[in-house]
Write an enzyme that holds these catalytic residues in place. Structure first.
Site, mmCIF file in Angstrom:
data_model
loop_
_atom_site.group_PDB
_atom_site.id
_atom_site.type_symbol
_atom_site.label_atom_id
_atom_site.label_comp_id
_atom_site.label_asym_id
_atom_site.label_seq_id
_atom_site.Cartn_x
_atom_site.Cartn_y
_atom_site.Cartn_z
ATOM 1 N N ASN A 69 34.005 45.706 28.509
ATOM 2 C CA ASN A 69 34.580 45.165 29.358
ATOM 3 C C ASN A 69 34.907 43.938 28.919
ATOM 4 O OD1 ASN A 69 34.361 43.103 32.347
ATOM 5 N ND2 ASN A 69 36.123 44.312 32.290
ATOM 6 N N GLY A 70 36.376 43.649 28.835
ATOM 7 C CA GLY A 70 37.319 41.820 28.810
ATOM 8 C C GLY A 70 37.686 41.884 27.824
ATOM 9 N N ASP A 71 39.370 42.035 28.556
ATOM 10 C CA ASP A 71 40.342 41.891 27.948
ATOM 11 C C ASP A 71 40.946 42.853 27.187
ATOM 12 O OD1 ASP A 71 39.723 38.878 28.383
ATOM 13 O OD2 ASP A 71 39.594 37.879 26.114
ATOM 14 N N PRO A 86 35.426 45.650 39.360
ATOM 15 C CA PRO A 86 35.447 45.368 40.840
ATOM 16 C C PRO A 86 36.187 44.003 40.623
ATOM 17 C CG PRO A 86 33.048 45.225 38.942
ATOM 18 C CD PRO A 86 34.182 46.370 38.453
ATOM 19 N N GLY A 111 40.210 44.681 34.152
ATOM 20 C CA GLY A 111 40.385 43.770 35.189
ATOM 21 C C GLY A 111 41.598 43.562 35.260
ATOM 22 N N ARG A 112 41.858 41.681 34.965
ATOM 23 C CA ARG A 112 43.073 41.308 35.082
ATOM 24 C C ARG A 112 44.507 42.209 34.719
ATOM 25 N NH1 ARG A 112 40.250 36.143 32.252
ATOM 26 N NH2 ARG A 112 39.779 37.562 31.465
ATOM 27 N N GLN A 127 30.065 47.891 44.810
ATOM 28 C CA GLN A 127 29.003 46.962 44.014
ATOM 29 C C GLN A 127 27.667 45.918 44.830
ATOM 30 O OE1 GLN A 127 30.246 43.900 41.732
ATOM 31 N NE2 GLN A 127 29.750 44.297 39.916
ATOM 32 N N CYS A 169 28.726 37.745 38.168
ATOM 33 C CA CYS A 169 29.625 37.063 38.510
ATOM 34 C C CYS A 169 29.142 35.693 38.208
ATOM 35 C CB CYS A 169 29.779 36.750 39.540
ATOM 36 S SG CYS A 169 31.058 36.190 40.580
HETATM 37 C C1 LIG Z 1 39.642 37.585 40.710
HETATM 38 C C2 LIG Z 1 38.405 38.321 39.636
HETATM 39 C C3 LIG Z 1 37.629 38.416 41.162
HETATM 40 C C4 LIG Z 1 36.329 39.387 40.102
HETATM 41 N N1 LIG Z 1 35.791 40.199 41.016
HETATM 42 C C5 LIG Z 1 34.500 40.246 40.545
HETATM 43 C C6 LIG Z 1 33.029 41.705 41.285
HETATM 44 O O1 LIG Z 1 33.602 41.363 42.734
HETATM 45 N N2 LIG Z 1 31.999 41.547 40.755
HETATM 46 C C7 LIG Z 1 32.192 42.011 39.028
HETATM 47 O O2 LIG Z 1 31.574 42.592 38.366
HETATM 48 N N3 LIG Z 1 33.154 41.391 38.688
HETATM 49 C C8 LIG Z 1 34.083 40.759 38.840
HETATM 50 N N4 LIG Z 1 35.025 39.384 38.107
HETATM 51 C C9 LIG Z 1 35.127 40.411 36.911
HETATM 52 C C10 LIG Z 1 36.180 41.505 36.594
HETATM 53 O O3 LIG Z 1 35.092 42.552 36.893
HETATM 54 C C11 LIG Z 1 36.274 41.706 34.730
HETATM 55 O O4 LIG Z 1 34.950 41.522 33.979
HETATM 56 C C12 LIG Z 1 36.516 40.268 33.950
HETATM 57 O O5 LIG Z 1 37.882 40.121 34.888
HETATM 58 C C13 LIG Z 1 37.074 40.585 32.697
HETATM 59 O O6 LIG Z 1 37.623 42.506 32.598
HETATM 60 P P1 LIG Z 1 39.406 42.157 32.490
HETATM 61 O O7 LIG Z 1 39.770 41.123 31.134
HETATM 62 O O8 LIG Z 1 39.850 43.193 32.305
HETATM 63 O O9 LIG Z 1 39.346 41.248 33.562
HETATM 64 C C14 LIG Z 1 36.417 39.475 39.038
HETATM 65 C C15 LIG Z 1 37.652 39.368 37.898
HETATM 66 C C16 LIG Z 1 39.020 38.298 38.558
HETATM 67 C C17 LIG Z 1 39.314 38.166 37.710
#
Ligand SMILES: Cc1cc2nc3c(=O)[nH]c(=O)nc-3n(C[C@H](O)[C@H](O)[C@H](O)COP(=O)(O)O)c2cc1C
Length: 328
Positions: A203-205, A17, A227-228, A71, A101
């Site tokens: 989750n993460g990186d 999300p 995510g990113r 969510q 968050c």
């Molecule tokens: C721009 C942005 C918006 C995000 N919005 C949410 C959100 O609405 N709900 C949530 O649970 N996490 C949110 N996250 C966190 C991501 O879901 C994820 O946990 C986090 O980016 C780590 O994963 P990644 O390293 O794959 O990006 C957000 C992250 C980013 C970068």
């Protein structure tokens, strides 16, 4: 792997999300590239029960993107319960609660990761929401508030006891925000805990197919969430799924093909919003896309691409990029 009775297949890869990112168009695109489940951006429980129309629009989901989770976040039990019932009417497959968050306007008020400082309330909200709706309820959270309070192993048990159907763990603390590296060791500890029986989503990186496989193999998680790394690269799901299924990298995707995908993202976004907002919305993807990384003398073109305000302007830049860097 199953969440309640929703079958996500072998080693599922989920789209995280993300506020302002995981709108219906982007979710559908990731789904088409292989994401096994997608999540809406977080939706404010407060705004939802006040019927704020912009917030209500965030509940729009389509059958094509299923399974899909909606969510919500909030800091008050009655509000979260009422919001959960509203969400249930939108018929998502799953209702996910955001306790992760880190941003000040959310966590600073006790919602999101702020809930990591009030575990009794977090558990009360979770229990009450689980009791109030018939759809499966899941939670997404972090390792803990800060380095001295990495409580996730015991918290996971407590959340499971509230009746949730799966738990997503982002391997950072609130204090880390998005800095440093995600630490998956505690995610692995949660998974190894013999008391745990619900699916654990790590989750993460996760940014490469190889890392995705490592996360499954080293930490034993039931699913991973990306995510990113999907910014400007929604095809990452295709790359990761292919690698997980075959053990081999997908043959290199041509930059022309990737640019067609980005163009489709622009079209989808403009159709969903309007020309100006749609283009603003995809800028983050264009800025992050690996397609444009390392192109020689690209600076001015990049600036033009990220400043374009109309589709005409943007597509002129795209054509220029194709001719200069990717002819043929
Ligand atoms: C721009 C942005 C918006 C995000 N919005 C949410 C959100 O609405 N709900 C949530 O649970 N996490 C949110 N996250 C966190 C991501 O879901 C994820 O946990 C986090 O980016 C780590 O994963 P990644 O390293 O794959 O990006 C957000 C992250 C980013 C970068």
């Amino acid at each position: 792997m199953k969440i309640a009775n929703i079958d996500l297949g072998e080693r599922p890869v989920l789209l995280a999300p993300m506020e302002d990112v995981t709108d219906p168009a982007f979710r559908l695109m990731c789904k088409r590239f292989g994401a096994d489940m997608v999540y809406t951006e977080f939706v404010s429980a407060d705004a939802l029960i006040r019927s704020v129309s912009k917030t209500e629009q965030k509940l729009n989901i389509s059958d094509e993107e299923r399974p899909v989770a909606i969510q919500i976040y909030g800091r008050d039990t009655a509000t979260m319960v009422e919001a959960a019932k509203i969400v249930e009417q939108a018929r998502p497959d799953i209702l996910d609660l955001n306790f992760g968050c880190p941003v000040k306007r959310v966590a600073g008020k006790g919602a999101g990761a702020g809930m990591l400082q009030n575990i009794p309330l977090m558990l009360e909200i979770t229990r009450s929401v689980v009791d109030a709706v018939k759809i499966p309820v899941t939670v997404k959270t972090r390792l803990g508030w800060d380095a001295d309070h990495k409580i996730i192993v015991s918290l996971a048990e407590q959340l499971q006891d509230c009746g949730i159907s799966a738990l997503t763990i982002h391997g950072r603390t609130r204090a880390q925000m998005y800095t440093g590296e995600a630490d998956w060791t505690l995610i692995g500890e949660v998974k190894k805990n013999p008391r745990m029986h619900i699916p654990i989503i790590g989750n993460g990186d996760v940014t490469t197919p190889q890392r995705a496989r490592e996360c499954f193999e080293q930490y034993g998680v039931d699913a991973i969430m990306i995510g990113r790394a999907s910014f400007g690269r929604p095809w990452i799901f295709k790359e990761v799924k292919h690698y997980l299924e075959t053990g081999e990298e997908l043959p290199a995707l041509t930059p022309q093909w990737c640019m067609d995908v980005l163009r489709q993202e622009v079209e989808d976004s403009v159709n969903l919003l309007d020309e100006r907002r749609g283009i603003l919305h995809v800028r983050r993807h264009l800025a992050a896309s690996p397609v444009f990384k390392g192109l020689p003398n690209f600076r001015d073109t990049r600036i033009a691409m990220l400043r374009a305000e109309t589709k005409d302007e943007l597509y002129r830049t795209f054509n220029d990029i194709r001719q200069r860097f990717f002819p043929g």
